[in-house]
Motif scaffolding. Sequence first.
Motif, PDB file in Angstrom:
ATOM      1  N   UNK A  73       0.792  -1.223   0.000  1.00  0.00           N
ATOM      2  CA  UNK A  73       0.000   0.000   0.000  1.00  0.00           C
ATOM      3  C   UNK A  73       0.818   1.264   0.000  1.00  0.00           C
ATOM      4  N   UNK A  74       2.073   1.179  -0.432  1.00  0.00           N
ATOM      5  CA  UNK A  74       2.981   2.333  -0.390  1.00  0.00           C
ATOM      6  C   UNK A  74       3.024   3.123  -1.688  1.00  0.00           C
ATOM      7  N   UNK A  75       2.372   2.620  -2.741  1.00  0.00           N
ATOM      8  CA  UNK A  75       2.489   3.248  -4.062  1.00  0.00           C
ATOM      9  C   UNK A  75       1.543   4.438  -4.191  1.00  0.00           C
ATOM     10  N   UNK A  76       2.111   5.563  -4.551  1.00  0.00           N
ATOM     11  CA  UNK A  76       1.319   6.759  -4.855  1.00  0.00           C
ATOM     12  C   UNK A  76       0.944   6.774  -6.326  1.00  0.00           C
ATOM     13  N   UNK A  77       1.927   6.513  -7.199  1.00  0.00           N
ATOM     14  CA  UNK A  77       1.702   6.482  -8.644  1.00  0.00           C
ATOM     15  C   UNK A  77       2.420   5.284  -9.238  1.00  0.00           C
ATOM     16  N   UNK A  78       1.676   4.454  -9.968  1.00  0.00           N
ATOM     17  CA  UNK A  78       2.251   3.314 -10.665  1.00  0.00           C
ATOM     18  C   UNK A  78       2.465   3.714 -12.115  1.00  0.00           C
ATOM     19  N   UNK A  79       3.687   3.559 -12.612  1.00  0.00           N
ATOM     20  CA  UNK A  79       4.032   3.972 -13.974  1.00  0.00           C
ATOM     21  C   UNK A  79       4.458   2.761 -14.768  1.00  0.00           C
ATOM     22  N   UNK A  80       3.816   2.535 -15.906  1.00  0.00           N
ATOM     23  CA  UNK A  80       4.120   1.353 -16.718  1.00  0.00           C
ATOM     24  C   UNK A  80       4.355   1.739 -18.168  1.00  0.00           C
ATOM     25  N   UNK A  81       5.371   1.133 -18.765  1.00  0.00           N
ATOM     26  CA  UNK A  81       5.570   1.211 -20.216  1.00  0.00           C
ATOM     27  C   UNK A  81       4.357   0.545 -20.859  1.00  0.00           C
ATOM     28  N   UNK A  82       3.685   1.239 -21.749  1.00  0.00           N
ATOM     29  CA  UNK A  82       2.449   0.725 -22.336  1.00  0.00           C
ATOM     30  C   UNK A  82       2.672  -0.558 -23.134  1.00  0.00           C
TER      31      UNK A  82
END
Length: 245
Positions: free
Chosen positions: A159-168
Amino acid sequence: MLVALLSREQSRFFVSHLGTVEEIYRVKGQRIRGMLTDRVPRDRRDALANQLMKDEAKALASMTEVIGRELETSHFLLCAPPDMNAAFRAHLSKESLSRLGMFEANVHASPTEIGAAAAAIQEQLKVREERELVDQLREASPVAVSTGVQEALDCLSEGRVLTLIADDSYAADGTHCRQCGCLFETTQLSKCPACGETDLEPIDDLVEAALQQALERRAQVVFVRDPACRSALAEKAPLQALLRY
């Protein structure tokens, strides 16, 4: 994105999401000239009409702020005549102004036509957002960002993630623990490294599973599509996270 078309006749608000534009509100404009009766001296009519327009623009700006907060929109696209544009923007918050883009369309246009008119500026805003996010990842303190795919998944489970960023374009298999819910990028596990249970299931779309967990934990999700941004993201990992703590 929130899209607003303003005019003295009427103002229309739309939401643009995943290539679809939907009208959500329509506000009739004040009949400004019709409100100016013969009792108002001719030399005051223009000033009064201008003040009425400014009052209406202020109310529309307040409405925009409320809609933006309720729908948690990422950007705001505006189409308005010059006088209303200036009056409207004067009453927007600094945060809204920083996320503002301008485009041109007929106030009577269909949602499809509005989507086509706004497409170019939408793409520009998305690329700008991706570049700002990549810069944020680069400049973040080591304790405020994940260092690899598995660490991003671990932080997500905690539960520590503020923003998850993924290569599309990133796609991978993985493993899900049915007992504790943790996700793992490896498929060669006999027991969960987090809880020790053996109730594991293979998953064929690790990113989709991570996306679902992020939404359940009220984390923001961003997919990176710009080639330069994807290349920069790949220097560390195709799945990264900015952390709450």
